[in-house]
Design a protein around this motif. Structure first.
Motif, mmCIF file in Angstrom:
data_model
loop_
_atom_site.group_PDB
_atom_site.id
_atom_site.type_symbol
_atom_site.label_atom_id
_atom_site.label_comp_id
_atom_site.label_asym_id
_atom_site.label_seq_id
_atom_site.Cartn_x
_atom_site.Cartn_y
_atom_site.Cartn_z
ATOM 1 N N CYS A 104 0.835 -1.209 0.000
ATOM 2 C CA CYS A 104 0.000 0.000 0.000
ATOM 3 C C CYS A 104 0.866 1.254 0.000
ATOM 4 O O CYS A 104 0.633 2.171 -0.792
ATOM 5 N N VAL A 105 1.854 1.294 0.899
ATOM 6 C CA VAL A 105 2.684 2.496 0.986
ATOM 7 C C VAL A 105 3.643 2.597 -0.193
ATOM 8 O O VAL A 105 4.003 3.700 -0.608
ATOM 9 N N PHE A 106 4.019 1.465 -0.767
ATOM 10 C CA PHE A 106 4.842 1.496 -1.982
ATOM 11 C C PHE A 106 4.054 2.151 -3.120
ATOM 12 O O PHE A 106 4.594 2.952 -3.883
ATOM 13 N N GLN A 107 2.772 1.843 -3.205
ATOM 14 C CA GLN A 107 1.933 2.456 -4.236
ATOM 15 C C GLN A 107 1.736 3.947 -3.970
ATOM 16 O O GLN A 107 1.607 4.733 -4.909
ATOM 17 N N SER A 120 2.830 -12.469 5.962
ATOM 18 C CA SER A 120 3.705 -11.331 6.189
ATOM 19 C C SER A 120 4.216 -10.794 4.862
ATOM 20 O O SER A 120 4.510 -11.558 3.950
ATOM 21 N N CYS A 121 4.314 -9.472 4.780
ATOM 22 C CA CYS A 121 4.921 -8.830 3.604
ATOM 23 C C CYS A 121 6.408 -8.602 3.856
ATOM 24 O O CYS A 121 7.086 -7.987 3.041
ATOM 25 N N ASP A 122 6.881 -9.047 5.014
ATOM 26 C CA ASP A 122 8.261 -8.822 5.410
ATOM 27 C C ASP A 122 9.208 -9.389 4.358
ATOM 28 O O ASP A 122 9.057 -10.511 3.906
ATOM 29 N N MET A 123 10.161 -8.568 3.973
ATOM 30 C CA MET A 123 11.204 -8.921 3.010
ATOM 31 C C MET A 123 10.717 -9.027 1.573
ATOM 32 O O MET A 123 11.437 -9.497 0.714
ATOM 33 N N THR A 124 9.497 -8.600 1.280
ATOM 34 C CA THR A 124 9.081 -8.514 -0.123
ATOM 35 C C THR A 124 9.737 -7.270 -0.720
ATOM 36 O O THR A 124 10.287 -6.439 0.000
ATOM 37 N N PHE A 125 9.657 -7.126 -2.017
ATOM 38 C CA PHE A 125 10.264 -5.988 -2.699
ATOM 39 C C PHE A 125 9.790 -4.663 -2.104
ATOM 40 O O PHE A 125 10.586 -3.774 -1.808
ATOM 41 N N ALA A 126 8.473 -4.524 -1.919
ATOM 42 C CA ALA A 126 7.916 -3.266 -1.404
ATOM 43 C C ALA A 126 8.433 -2.981 0.001
ATOM 44 O O ALA A 126 8.797 -1.849 0.320
ATOM 45 N N ASP A 127 8.486 -3.996 0.837
ATOM 46 C CA ASP A 127 8.969 -3.825 2.211
ATOM 47 C C ASP A 127 10.429 -3.388 2.214
ATOM 48 O O ASP A 127 10.814 -2.483 2.958
ATOM 49 N N GLN A 128 11.227 -4.004 1.382
ATOM 50 C CA GLN A 128 12.641 -3.654 1.319
ATOM 51 C C GLN A 128 12.845 -2.222 0.825
ATOM 52 O O GLN A 128 13.659 -1.479 1.374
ATOM 53 N N MET A 173 10.750 0.322 0.975
ATOM 54 C CA MET A 173 10.256 1.315 1.933
ATOM 55 C C MET A 173 11.131 1.398 3.179
ATOM 56 O O MET A 173 11.358 2.483 3.697
ATOM 57 N N THR A 174 11.636 0.273 3.662
ATOM 58 C CA THR A 174 12.454 0.311 4.879
ATOM 59 C C THR A 174 13.891 0.731 4.583
ATOM 60 O O THR A 174 14.465 1.540 5.310
ATOM 61 N N PHE A 219 4.225 6.920 4.948
ATOM 62 C CA PHE A 219 4.820 5.673 4.466
ATOM 63 C C PHE A 219 4.973 4.601 5.538
ATOM 64 O O PHE A 219 5.667 3.618 5.321
ATOM 65 N N GLY A 220 4.367 4.786 6.706
ATOM 66 C CA GLY A 220 4.483 3.786 7.763
ATOM 67 C C GLY A 220 3.765 2.494 7.392
ATOM 68 O O GLY A 220 2.643 2.509 6.903
ATOM 69 N N ILE A 221 4.425 1.369 7.642
ATOM 70 C CA ILE A 221 3.846 0.051 7.374
ATOM 71 C C ILE A 221 3.300 -0.461 8.702
ATOM 72 O O ILE A 221 4.055 -0.708 9.636
ATOM 73 N N TYR A 222 1.979 -0.626 8.787
ATOM 74 C CA TYR A 222 1.341 -0.979 10.050
ATOM 75 C C TYR A 222 0.581 -2.298 10.023
ATOM 76 O O TYR A 222 -0.042 -2.651 11.016
#
Length: 160
Positions: free
Chosen positions: A35-38, A94-102, A104-105, A117-120
């Protein structure tokens, strides 16, 4: 008329971003990494659209053309990310370690601008619908629309 298409793209993206923020901060829908990547893609399209608008104002046609191509590329990327979110990520715990997560973090955006851009939530937990249609599908349709709008504008010849 070409200049207006840039303005339409920018305004539509900013309205879409505002809608996402209202959904989050007023209605309590927690965003996932995709969501925040978009949101980042929406901001990119809006900024490049404004650049294209200014380029058209100063008759810098080559810059406007390149801006249009970047907008269409970002719209395609947004559509692919929304499709991935709907078909794959929404089924993951979990979206952890997906492209978008990487993205954004590692970019620091998630921690430096958390209100935007917070991932909640995980993608599975963040799945929400509007009028019976998942937000990810709305995003997919929106990015396709923005891409088509700019493709049409690329070939649009004003009638004199």
């Amino acid at each position: 008329m070409q200049q207006r298409f840039f303005l339409y793209s920018a305004v539509l993206c900013l309205f879409s971003l505002a809608f996402a923020l209202v959904s989050q901060h007023i209605f309590g829908l927690r965003p996932c990494a995709w969501c925040v990547f978009q949101r980042l893609i929406l901001l990119g399209i809006a900024l490049i659209s404004l650049l294209g608008y200014v380029a058209m104002h100063y008759k810098t046609v080559w810059l406007a053309f390149i801006s249009r191509l970047f907008i269409m590329g970002l719209a395609m990327g947004g559509a692919l990310s929304a499709w991935y979110q709907y078909t794959v990520a929404a089924k993951l715990f979990s979206c952890d370690m997906t492209f978008a997560d990487q993205v954004m973090t590692k970019s620091g955006l998630e921690s430096s601008i958390p209100w935007l851009f917070g991932i909640y939530a995980s993608c599975m937990d963040a799945a929400a619908s509007l009028l019976g249609i998942d937000y990810a599908v709305w995003a997919l349709l929106f990015f396709i629309f923005i891409g088509l709008l700019n493709l049409i504008a690329l070939f649009f010849k004003p009638v004199k």
